[in-house]
Scaffold this motif. Structure first.
Motif, PDB file in Angstrom:
ATOM      1  N   ALA A  51       0.850  -1.193   0.000  1.00  0.00           N
ATOM      2  CA  ALA A  51       0.000   0.000   0.000  1.00  0.00           C
ATOM      3  C   ALA A  51       0.880   1.235   0.000  1.00  0.00           C
ATOM      4  N   PRO A  52       0.394   2.343  -0.562  1.00  0.00           N
ATOM      5  CA  PRO A  52       1.190   3.576  -0.522  1.00  0.00           C
ATOM      6  C   PRO A  52       1.577   3.992   0.888  1.00  0.00           C
ATOM      7  N   SER A  53       0.793   3.615   1.884  1.00  0.00           N
ATOM      8  CA  SER A  53       1.124   3.958   3.270  1.00  0.00           C
ATOM      9  C   SER A  53       2.431   3.339   3.733  1.00  0.00           C
ATOM     10  N   GLN A  54       2.878   2.321   3.022  1.00  0.00           N
ATOM     11  CA  GLN A  54       4.111   1.616   3.410  1.00  0.00           C
ATOM     12  C   GLN A  54       5.333   2.107   2.630  1.00  0.00           C
ATOM     13  N   ASN A 143     -11.324   2.279   6.470  1.00  0.00           N
ATOM     14  CA  ASN A 143     -12.501   1.710   7.126  1.00  0.00           C
ATOM     15  C   ASN A 143     -12.121   0.839   8.321  1.00  0.00           C
ATOM     16  N   GLY A 144     -10.853   0.893   8.732  1.00  0.00           N
ATOM     17  CA  GLY A 144     -10.387   0.111   9.877  1.00  0.00           C
ATOM     18  C   GLY A 144      -9.980  -1.301   9.543  1.00  0.00           C
ATOM     19  N   HIS A 145      -9.876  -1.621   8.249  1.00  0.00           N
ATOM     20  CA  HIS A 145      -9.523  -3.002   7.913  1.00  0.00           C
ATOM     21  C   HIS A 145      -8.050  -3.302   8.190  1.00  0.00           C
ATOM     22  N   LEU A 146      -7.767  -4.596   8.382  1.00  0.00           N
ATOM     23  CA  LEU A 146      -6.419  -5.142   8.376  1.00  0.00           C
ATOM     24  C   LEU A 146      -6.343  -6.092   7.203  1.00  0.00           C
ATOM     25  N   ALA A 147      -5.276  -5.948   6.386  1.00  0.00           N
ATOM     26  CA  ALA A 147      -5.244  -6.644   5.099  1.00  0.00           C
ATOM     27  C   ALA A 147      -6.578  -6.330   4.416  1.00  0.00           C
ATOM     28  N   PHE A 148      -7.252  -7.329   3.858  1.00  0.00           N
ATOM     29  CA  PHE A 148      -8.552  -7.066   3.246  1.00  0.00           C
ATOM     30  C   PHE A 148      -9.690  -7.634   4.091  1.00  0.00           C
ATOM     31  N   CYS A 170     -13.601   0.268   1.230  1.00  0.00           N
ATOM     32  CA  CYS A 170     -12.283  -0.289   0.913  1.00  0.00           C
ATOM     33  C   CYS A 170     -11.919  -0.009  -0.537  1.00  0.00           C
ATOM     34  N   ARG A 171     -12.864  -0.214  -1.423  1.00  0.00           N
ATOM     35  CA  ARG A 171     -12.597   0.004  -2.843  1.00  0.00           C
ATOM     36  C   ARG A 171     -12.372   1.482  -3.133  1.00  0.00           C
ATOM     37  N   GLN A 172     -13.124   2.355  -2.444  1.00  0.00           N
ATOM     38  CA  GLN A 172     -12.933   3.796  -2.641  1.00  0.00           C
ATOM     39  C   GLN A 172     -11.541   4.218  -2.184  1.00  0.00           C
ATOM     40  N   GLN A 173     -11.038   3.595  -1.130  1.00  0.00           N
ATOM     41  CA  GLN A 173      -9.690   3.939  -0.677  1.00  0.00           C
ATOM     42  C   GLN A 173      -8.655   3.697  -1.764  1.00  0.00           C
ATOM     43  N   GLN A 174      -8.856   2.660  -2.566  1.00  0.00           N
ATOM     44  CA  GLN A 174      -7.901   2.368  -3.633  1.00  0.00           C
ATOM     45  C   GLN A 174      -7.895   3.480  -4.689  1.00  0.00           C
ATOM     46  N   VAL A 175      -9.048   4.118  -4.860  1.00  0.00           N
ATOM     47  CA  VAL A 175      -9.130   5.277  -5.766  1.00  0.00           C
ATOM     48  C   VAL A 175      -8.482   6.489  -5.108  1.00  0.00           C
ATOM     49  N   ASP A 176      -8.785   6.702  -3.826  1.00  0.00           N
ATOM     50  CA  ASP A 176      -8.215   7.841  -3.098  1.00  0.00           C
ATOM     51  C   ASP A 176      -6.690   7.749  -3.024  1.00  0.00           C
ATOM     52  N   ASP A 177      -6.176   6.523  -2.972  1.00  0.00           N
ATOM     53  CA  ASP A 177      -4.727   6.311  -2.954  1.00  0.00           C
ATOM     54  C   ASP A 177      -4.108   6.372  -4.356  1.00  0.00           C
ATOM     55  N   ARG A 178      -4.959   6.633  -5.356  1.00  0.00           N
ATOM     56  CA  ARG A 178      -4.536   6.768  -6.754  1.00  0.00           C
ATOM     57  C   ARG A 178      -3.977   5.474  -7.341  1.00  0.00           C
ATOM     58  N   CYS A 179      -4.462   4.357  -6.811  1.00  0.00           N
ATOM     59  CA  CYS A 179      -4.088   3.065  -7.383  1.00  0.00           C
ATOM     60  C   CYS A 179      -4.976   2.722  -8.580  1.00  0.00           C
ATOM     61  N   PHE A 180      -6.220   3.230  -8.562  1.00  0.00           N
ATOM     62  CA  PHE A 180      -7.165   3.052  -9.654  1.00  0.00           C
ATOM     63  C   PHE A 180      -7.793   4.404  -9.964  1.00  0.00           C
ATOM     64  N   ARG A 182     -11.015   4.870 -11.224  1.00  0.00           N
ATOM     65  CA  ARG A 182     -12.432   4.912 -10.866  1.00  0.00           C
ATOM     66  C   ARG A 182     -12.761   3.725  -9.971  1.00  0.00           C
ATOM     67  N   ILE A 183     -13.774   3.873  -9.126  1.00  0.00           N
ATOM     68  CA  ILE A 183     -14.144   2.765  -8.259  1.00  0.00           C
ATOM     69  C   ILE A 183     -14.611   1.559  -9.072  1.00  0.00           C
ATOM     70  N   GLU A 184     -15.165   1.829 -10.259  1.00  0.00           N
ATOM     71  CA  GLU A 184     -15.609   0.721 -11.114  1.00  0.00           C
ATOM     72  C   GLU A 184     -14.436  -0.139 -11.574  1.00  0.00           C
ATOM     73  N   ASP A 185     -13.229   0.417 -11.539  1.00  0.00           N
ATOM     74  CA  ASP A 185     -12.042  -0.334 -11.962  1.00  0.00           C
ATOM     75  C   ASP A 185     -11.475  -1.215 -10.856  1.00  0.00           C
ATOM     76  N   VAL A 186     -11.897  -0.978  -9.616  1.00  0.00           N
ATOM     77  CA  VAL A 186     -11.342  -1.720  -8.482  1.00  0.00           C
ATOM     78  C   VAL A 186     -12.030  -3.080  -8.392  1.00  0.00           C
ATOM     79  N   PRO A 187     -11.268  -4.161  -8.333  1.00  0.00           N
ATOM     80  CA  PRO A 187     -11.903  -5.482  -8.198  1.00  0.00           C
ATOM     81  C   PRO A 187     -12.815  -5.559  -6.988  1.00  0.00           C
TER      82      PRO A 187
END
Length: 255
Positions: A51-54, A143-148, A170-180, A182-187
């Motif tokens: 994750a970008p946090s790391q 959202n407070g998750h650990l791993a997924f 969780c999926r929105q975070q991947q967009v906010d982190d600029r990994c994807f 759009r949310i539609e692109d996140v698995p």
């Protein structure tokens, strides 16, 4: 695998002035732990979050002196389903770019869903169970998750590795982190190590920078231990450390 949900004394978080300082301080302590363990045991087995946090911590860890990486075996804690093998968002590839390809690890055990994610989960669980896990390097989700392990998570999950459906936060975070883009692109699904599997380790180092994580950090430290905030389970571990920057720690001063 069952874990004790007895809360232990809360470690004092390290609050750094910047993400870079947070990463540097965390890497310094992780490197010290690695050196100590390699002095007294033949090898070390580690689990890494992707994750970008790391990023800052991993960049600093690569530069840490005096570590015999040829005696360290690396695992990672989650992977998307449905992405092509070469997709840059795959966590195994992210970790290769961030650390695995930069150091001479004894082995890098990638979590690859393949064509049969359930079988892949069982095979990876067997690799993890082959010997104790010494160190986990993790983050905390918005959202407070650990791993997924999104809320509500099973803190006494009987599995070690499993297929999960990702919630929208969780999926929105991947967009906010600029990994994807759009949310539609996140698995929508992924493989993940469960919370008991992560906690069944000797030492946990948790890096959580950024304003997007400030509420998750506060809830991790102050909410009741439950699957509603999966990261609260860290408070049951006997030996974990939390590294923050000013942004992620900004809600801790209230209350």
């Amino acid at each position: 695998m069952r874990i004790s949900l007895t809360e232990r004394p809360l470690p004092l978080p390290l609050i750094a002035a910047s993400r870079a300082e947070m990463g540097s301080r965390a890497a310094e302590e992780i490197a010290s732990e690695l050196r100590h363990r390699l002095q007294k045991q033949e090898s070390v087995r580690m689990i890494f979050a992707a994750a970008p946090s790391q990023s800052e911590m991993l960049a600093a860890l690569i530069e840490a002196p005096g570590i015999d990486w040829t005696r360290v075996t690396a695992f990672h804690m989650d992977e998307y389903l449905g992405l092509s093998p070469g997709a840059p968002q795959r966590f195994g590839l992210w970790l290769r770019r961030a650390i695995f390809d930069h150091l001479p690890f004894a082995a890098v055990e990638l979590l690859d869903p393949g064509d049969d994610p359930e079988a892949s989960a069982a095979a990876y669980a067997a690799k993890l169970a082959a010997a104790p896990i010494d160190i986990v390097c993790c983050g905390i989700g918005a959202n407070g998750h650990l791993a997924f392990n999104d809320p509500p998570a099973d803190l006494n999950d009987p599995a070690d590795v499993k297929v999960v459906e990702l919630d929208r936060a969780c999926r929105q975070q991947q967009v906010d982190d600029r990994c994807f883009e759009r949310i539609e692109d996140v698995p929508t699904h992924a493989l993940t190590l469960t919370i008991p599997r992560l906690l069944n380790s000797s030492r946990i180092f948790c890096c959580v920078p950024g304003a997007l994580k400030k509420t998750a950090v506060r809830r991790t430290l102050r909410d009741p231990i439950s699957g509603q905030v999966p990261a609260t389970a860290l408070r049951t571990h006997a030996n974990w450390s939390l590294y923050l920057d000013r942004d992620s720690a900004s809600e801790l001063s209230a209350g």
